[in-house]
Scaffold this active site. Structure first.
Site, short mmCIF file in Angstrom:
data_model
loop_
_atom_site.label_atom_id
_atom_site.label_comp_id
_atom_site.label_asym_id
_atom_site.label_seq_id
_atom_site.Cartn_x
_atom_site.Cartn_y
_atom_site.Cartn_z
N HIS A 7 0.85 -1.19 0.00
CA HIS A 7 0.00 0.00 0.00
C HIS A 7 0.89 1.24 0.00
CE1 HIS A 7 -3.89 -1.95 1.78
NE2 HIS A 7 -3.28 -2.76 0.91
N GLU A 21 1.04 3.89 1.93
CA GLU A 21 1.60 4.30 3.22
C GLU A 21 2.75 3.38 3.65
OE1 GLU A 21 -2.89 5.27 3.36
OE2 GLU A 21 -1.61 3.70 2.53
N CYS A 43 -5.99 2.40 5.72
CA CYS A 43 -6.67 1.16 6.09
C CYS A 43 -6.10 0.69 7.43
CB CYS A 43 -6.47 0.11 5.00
SG CYS A 43 -4.81 -0.62 4.99
N CYS A 51 -2.30 -0.10 7.26
CA CYS A 51 -1.48 1.10 7.13
C CYS A 51 -1.50 1.94 8.40
CB CYS A 51 -1.92 1.92 5.93
SG CYS A 51 -1.60 1.08 4.37
#
Length: 163
Positions: free
Chosen positions: A60, A62, A90, A93
């Protein structure tokens, strides 16, 4: 609630995260998510979603930005840094952000905005809150008496680096 006054410099860094999310999504790397980590207004690292292009469900924006910032700064502790992310993080993250000890999170799109385009994290938020036996993926504890030995050794290790 945070009483932070947003400055133009913060908006500019967020614009970088948003543009990065768009640019990398159009280039085919993955979903429309970008992140920038800065310290004292200086960009330290960037990240973008690479889940499908890297075949890595943890890639992801992040997490990618955190990994890059840790390499640049040669540390696992990003205290003194902030993350700007094109979407509310999310659960994975968000956890990574806390583990990295970032000082502040700025986000643009909400989790509802993400759900509206097919990235719905509500299930994960619900699963985390459940007791282990009630979770959808069966989780079975094994060999706890053997596994506790390295934990005991860690507890006694005089030269450990706590984190």
């Amino acid at each position: 609630m945070c009483d932070h006054v947003v400055h133009e410099q913060e908006k500019q860094i967020m614009r970088q995260a948003i543009e990065f999310s768009r640019e990398k999504m159009i280039a085919g790397f993955g979903g429309p998510f970008g992140a920038v980590i800065s310290r004292n207004g200086e960009v330290i690292a960037t990240g973008f979603n690479q889940v499908t292009s890297a075949n890595d469900p943890t890639a992801h924006a992040e997490v990618s930005a955190i990994r890059a910032a840790c390499q640049v700064l040669n540390t696992f502790d990003l205290s003194g840094c902030e993350i700007y992310t094109s979407c509310e993080p999310c659960p994975m993250c968000l956890s990574a952000i806390y583990w990295a000890r970032l000082d502040r999170i700025y986000y643009a799109n909400s989790r509802q905005d993400a759900a509206d385009i097919g990235f719905d994290d509500a299930f994960l938020y619900e699963e985390i809150a459940k007791d282990i036996p009630d979770r959808q993926i069966p989780t079975i504890r094994l060999l706890e008496k053997e596994a506790i030995l390295p934990f005991n050794e860690w507890r006694a290790k005089p030269d450990k680096i706590a984190y």
